[in-house]
Design an enzyme around this catalytic site. Structure first.
Site, PDB file in Angstrom:
ATOM      1  CG  ASN A 118      -1.827   0.858   1.234  1.00  0.00           C
ATOM      2  OD1 ASN A 118      -2.332   1.151   0.872  1.00  0.00           O
ATOM      3  ND2 ASN A 118      -1.780   2.096   2.952  1.00  0.00           N
TER       4      ASN A 118
ATOM      5  CD  GLU B 101      -4.918  -9.945  10.201  1.00  0.00           C
ATOM      6  OE1 GLU B 101      -5.584 -10.106  10.997  1.00  0.00           O
ATOM      7  OE2 GLU B 101      -4.591 -11.223   9.781  1.00  0.00           O
TER       8      GLU B 101
ATOM      9  CD  GLU C 269       0.637   9.487  -2.622  1.00  0.00           C
ATOM     10  OE1 GLU C 269       0.442   8.562  -1.141  1.00  0.00           O
ATOM     11  OE2 GLU C 269       0.171   9.991  -3.278  1.00  0.00           O
TER      12      GLU C 269
ATOM     13  CG  HIS D 149      -0.876   6.160   4.543  1.00  0.00           C
ATOM     14  ND1 HIS D 149      -2.144   6.846   4.815  1.00  0.00           N
ATOM     15  CD2 HIS D 149      -0.774   7.250   5.683  1.00  0.00           C
ATOM     16  CE1 HIS D 149      -2.145   6.785   5.510  1.00  0.00           C
ATOM     17  NE2 HIS D 149      -1.332   7.554   5.978  1.00  0.00           N
TER      18      HIS D 149
ATOM     19  CG  ASP E  11      -2.468   3.507   6.777  1.00  0.00           C
ATOM     20  OD1 ASP E  11      -2.188   3.141   6.058  1.00  0.00           O
ATOM     21  OD2 ASP E  11      -3.182   4.086   7.124  1.00  0.00           O
TER      22      ASP E  11
END
Length: 121
Positions: A11, A46, A78, A13, A49
């Site tokens: 991911n 789980e 990003e 962030h 972030d």
């Protein structure tokens, strides 16, 4: 899903996690009075972030920043670090030991102005 593919889902962030997790990270940084913020590519766990960090990039928080201006500067980074992380993973260079991520063959330290991220973490 994450149990079936541990340390395989990533991911991006818009903060330097573990700071400013969840929604509106840029707003959180401004409200907190942070002097630096940025973005993080991390493995998904789980917890929101909170997975092991693969790569981060930072930007200064400027006195005149709005949520939108800060978000735009972070977004530019990003677009650089996410493809870099994917490249490292696809090359088999990323090793995870607990929370620590090491990129084999990378140079660790401060990047020069206008860096090529190819081999830096």
């Amino acid at each position: 899903f994450l149990k079936a593919f541990p340390m395989r889902v990533i991911n991006i962030h818009p903060s330097l996690i573990p700071a400013f997790q969840g929604l509106h990270a840029q707003r959180q940084a401004l409200e907190y009075g942070a002097k630096l913020t940025g973005c993080t590519v991390h493995f998904v766990s789980e917890e929101l972030d909170n997975g092991p960090v693969i790569v981060q990039a930072c930007v200064p928080v400027l006195p005149q920043d709005t949520e939108e201006s800060l978000s735009q500067r972070i977004l530019e980074l990003e677009h650089k670090i996410l493809p870099q992380a994917v490249k490292w993973i696809s090359e088999g260079r990323v090793e995870v030991e607990g929370r620590k991520v090491v990129v084999k063959g990378a140079t660790y330290g401060t990047l020069p102005v206008n860096p090529q991220l190819e081999d830096f973490v």
